[in-house]
Design an enzyme around this catalytic site. Structure first.
Site, mmCIF file in Angstrom:
data_model
loop_
_atom_site.group_PDB
_atom_site.id
_atom_site.type_symbol
_atom_site.label_atom_id
_atom_site.label_comp_id
_atom_site.label_asym_id
_atom_site.label_seq_id
_atom_site.Cartn_x
_atom_site.Cartn_y
_atom_site.Cartn_z
ATOM 1 N N LYS A 116 0.804 -1.223 0.000
ATOM 2 C CA LYS A 116 0.000 0.000 0.000
ATOM 3 C C LYS A 116 0.839 1.277 0.000
ATOM 4 O O LYS A 116 0.345 2.339 -0.351
ATOM 5 C CB LYS A 116 -0.974 0.003 1.184
ATOM 6 C CG LYS A 116 -2.066 -1.044 1.011
ATOM 7 C CD LYS A 116 -3.247 -0.808 1.896
ATOM 8 C CE LYS A 116 -4.360 -1.782 1.504
ATOM 9 N NZ LYS A 116 -5.550 -1.654 2.305
ATOM 10 N N LYS A 197 -4.390 -9.209 -6.086
ATOM 11 C CA LYS A 197 -5.689 -9.543 -5.505
ATOM 12 C C LYS A 197 -6.731 -8.506 -5.943
ATOM 13 O O LYS A 197 -6.378 -7.344 -6.222
ATOM 14 C CB LYS A 197 -5.607 -9.621 -3.981
ATOM 15 C CG LYS A 197 -5.440 -8.296 -3.273
ATOM 16 C CD LYS A 197 -5.854 -8.389 -1.806
ATOM 17 C CE LYS A 197 -5.984 -7.004 -1.208
ATOM 18 N NZ LYS A 197 -6.755 -6.912 -0.004
ATOM 19 N N LYS A 200 -10.536 -2.918 -3.581
ATOM 20 C CA LYS A 200 -11.371 -1.720 -3.762
ATOM 21 C C LYS A 200 -10.585 -0.623 -4.460
ATOM 22 O O LYS A 200 -11.132 0.157 -5.210
ATOM 23 C CB LYS A 200 -11.823 -1.179 -2.401
ATOM 24 C CG LYS A 200 -12.696 -2.109 -1.622
ATOM 25 C CD LYS A 200 -13.259 -1.362 -0.419
ATOM 26 C CE LYS A 200 -13.651 -2.304 0.690
ATOM 27 N NZ LYS A 200 -12.552 -2.604 1.634
#
Ligand code: AQP
Length: 328
Positions: A116, A197, A200
């Protein structure tokens, strides 16, 4: 352990965007089934969603909509507690205590933080310490089991480590939880980029199936899903991630074995068509329930849920304060 002798289950989801198929197949479906066998507490983890930059009001608006999605999926407020993390202040207090026993090096090894923070111009301290707040979320409810997708495995193992360390330093105070990761559907991949993966915050919405997609959108996204050039339908996640992802989705929606399903197909086209149809059949009752929910009812369920959650969290936090023995 809950007082009624059932194990206590806890899990959370961020109101960071729309619920997608990965959330549903990897975690939320299991939240629903876990309600039958455990005293279940489910949390909309809004503070976690603030660990990357947001507009004022963005997370608050997403929260009510996510709560309605969870109710439509089958979270039953008669059986489970559903609440918003920021409505129970003890989460951040306990997170501090757990940060104090978490090593910098441990947090630096977390792959979610690495993923992230990659290519971000601003990386918040909260993104780095996220796993300590997540650990607090879980242990604040004396949780025994944590139903999550495979991407959370490392965070739950970290939780176990730091809780054991806390207990060693301050005496046996907190319950050490275990993850519960499904055997099928634990990692749903992005349809356009099956190396990653489904998420969102994916680069393109074409790779993500959202709960709010229409049947036509689902069919289109499935049709365009990236596969490979060898043309063989085989369940081989490592070498054929795109095709294996479709087989996983179809298998999870039909309670079948992906390797056995693969034997029924010789071409990618029919596999994509059948996967879209199976998924639409699973989602149809959820869409119907979602259309019937209104904001006022949903907000009231969250309010009652926060009261129930506080009643569990406050005595656990008091136990932690007693164990640490600060001046009072
Ligand atoms: N692709 C996935 N496959 C299986 N399970 C998944 N989960 C998330 N993505 C997949 C599981 O969904 C639960 C809720 O996750 P979350 O929304 O709180 O956080 P996340 O894992 O960070 O999900 P996203 O979609 O990737 O959100 P963003 O993009 O905002 O970071 C968890 O149990 C997770 O395992």
């Amino acid at each position: 352990m809950a007082t009624n002798d059932l194990p206590r289950a806890f899990s959370g989801i961020q109101p960071s965007g729309e619920v997608h198929l990965g959330n549903y197949l990897g975690a939320l479906r299991n939240w629903v089934s876990t309600q039958e066998t455990a005293d279940s507490i489910y949390c909309i983890v809004d503070l976690h969603a603030l660990s990357v930059p947001r507009e004022p009001g963005e997370i608050g608006r997403n929260t009510l909509s996510l709560a309605a999605d969870l109710l439509a999926i089958g979270i039953d407020p008669e059986k489970s507690t559903l609440f918003v993390q920021s409505n129970v202040r003890e989460h951040t207090e306990l997170a501090w205590h757990l940060q104090c026993v978490a090593a910098f090096g441990e947090l630096r090894r977390m792959t979610q933080f690495k993923d992230k923070s990659e290519d971000q111009s601003f990386i918040s301290t909260a993104l780095f310490t996220y796993p300590a707040l997540q650990a607090a979320d879980i242990v604040l409810y004396d949780s025994d089991i944590v139903p999550v997708g495979d991407d959370q495995r490392q965070h739950i193992e970290f939780t176990r480590d730091i809780v054991e360390r806390f207990n060693k330093r301050f005496g046996d105070t907190l319950v050490v939880p275990q993850h519960r990761i499904p055997t099928a559907g634990a990692r749903i991949r992005d349809l356009q980029n099956p190396e990653k993966k489904m998420s969102k915050s994916a680069e393109s919405p074409q790779g993500v199936i959202f709960l709010s997609d229409t049947p036509a959108q689902i069919e289109k996204k499935m049709k365009r899903a990236v596969t490979d050039n060898d043309g063989e339908v085989r369940f081989d996640p490592e070498n054929k991630p795109g095709v294996s992802n479709l087989l996983t989705i179809l298998a999870t929606c039909t309670d079948a074995d992906p390797a056995v399903l693969a034997e029924q197909y010789t071409q990618y086209g029919p596999l994509k068509t059948d996967t879209a149809a199976a998924l639409i059949a699973v989602l149809e009752p959820i869409w119907e329930r979602r259309a019937q929910l209104d904001d006022q009812t949903t907000a009231e369920i969250l309010r009652v849920g926060a009261d129930k959650a506080r009643a569990v969290a406050e005595p656990v936090m008091e136990r932690v304060r007693d164990a640490v023995q600060l001046h009072r």
